[in-house]
Design a protein around this motif. Structure first.
Motif, PDB file in Angstrom:
ATOM      1  N   HIS A  62       0.252  11.267   2.541  1.00  0.00           N
ATOM      2  CA  HIS A  62      -0.281   9.908   2.632  1.00  0.00           C
ATOM      3  C   HIS A  62      -0.111   9.378   4.048  1.00  0.00           C
ATOM      4  N   ARG A  73     -10.951   9.306   8.122  1.00  0.00           N
ATOM      5  CA  ARG A  73     -10.659   9.446   6.689  1.00  0.00           C
ATOM      6  C   ARG A  73     -11.052  10.849   6.209  1.00  0.00           C
ATOM      7  N   LEU A  85       0.806  -1.222   0.000  1.00  0.00           N
ATOM      8  CA  LEU A  85       0.000   0.000   0.000  1.00  0.00           C
ATOM      9  C   LEU A  85       0.839   1.271   0.000  1.00  0.00           C
ATOM     10  N   LEU A 144      -0.895   5.548   6.296  1.00  0.00           N
ATOM     11  CA  LEU A 144      -1.305   4.144   6.283  1.00  0.00           C
ATOM     12  C   LEU A 144      -1.615   3.711   7.703  1.00  0.00           C
ATOM     13  N   GLY A 177      -4.707   5.204   3.555  1.00  0.00           N
ATOM     14  CA  GLY A 177      -4.779   3.824   3.084  1.00  0.00           C
ATOM     15  C   GLY A 177      -4.864   2.923   4.295  1.00  0.00           C
TER      16      GLY A 177
END
Length: 181
Positions: free
Chosen positions: A142, A154, A57, A144, A165
């Protein structure tokens, strides 16, 4: 990795780290279960396998993985080993002695950094840490996580320009998590 391929890993994660017991969030809300990142980090094979799945990811162009104190540290180290990317470690507050740093490890200035944490719920912590990284001149767009709980994280991260992600979602875990307690 497809959702079907994640099934066995999700079951292992749930058995090891999902706890059916009350958990109080910083805002005072109480959840009926929680994800115990220390149980995940204490199982070397599971940590290795989660990092290998998370590695798939990692966005293209990522230059540094940054773990959030404390839940994301073991994950960042394991993900660093799985991807051969350097790791950085982000404190919630600057160290009040010695170096007085808030970001340790790899230099993040001017580099594409992916933020790594165990769980994203409201997104407050990840949003704050992305701000810390940006203050350190990192390109942090980004994040994760191992598990996403649908409590607005989110959306909050998107408002801060961060794309989340998630390896697993809460809906992937409940049946096994109830057995885990």
């Amino acid at each position: 990795m497809t959702p079907t391929a994640l099934g066995p890993l999700a079951a292992r994660v749930a058995r090891a780290a999902c706890v059916a017991a009350p958990f109080t969030l910083p805002d005072g809300r109480v959840l009926d279960s929680y994800f115990d990142e220390y149980r995940l980090g204490a199982d070397p094979q599971l940590l290795h396998d989660v990092a290998a799945a998370l590695a798939l990811l990692v966005p293209e162009g990522t230059e540094v993985v940054a773990g959030v104190e404390l839940g994301g540290i073991a994950l960042a180290v394991a993900l660093s080993a799985a991807t051969s990317l350097p790791a950085a470690f982000v404190r919630r507050r600057p160290k009040n002695y010695g170096s007085h740093r808030q970001v340790e490890g790899a230099d993040v200035a001017g580099r594409q950094v992916v933020l790594v944490d165990d769980v994203v719920r409201s997104g407050t912590q990840a949003a704050a840490v992305s701000t810390v990284l940006r203050t350190s001149a990192a390109l942090a767009v980004h994040a994760l996580c191992v598990v996403e709980r649908p409590l607005g994280g989110r959306e909050l991260l998107a408002e801060h320009g961060v794309v989340l992600g998630a390896l697993l979602h809460e809906r992937d875990l409940p049946a096994v998590a109830k057995v885990a307690s």
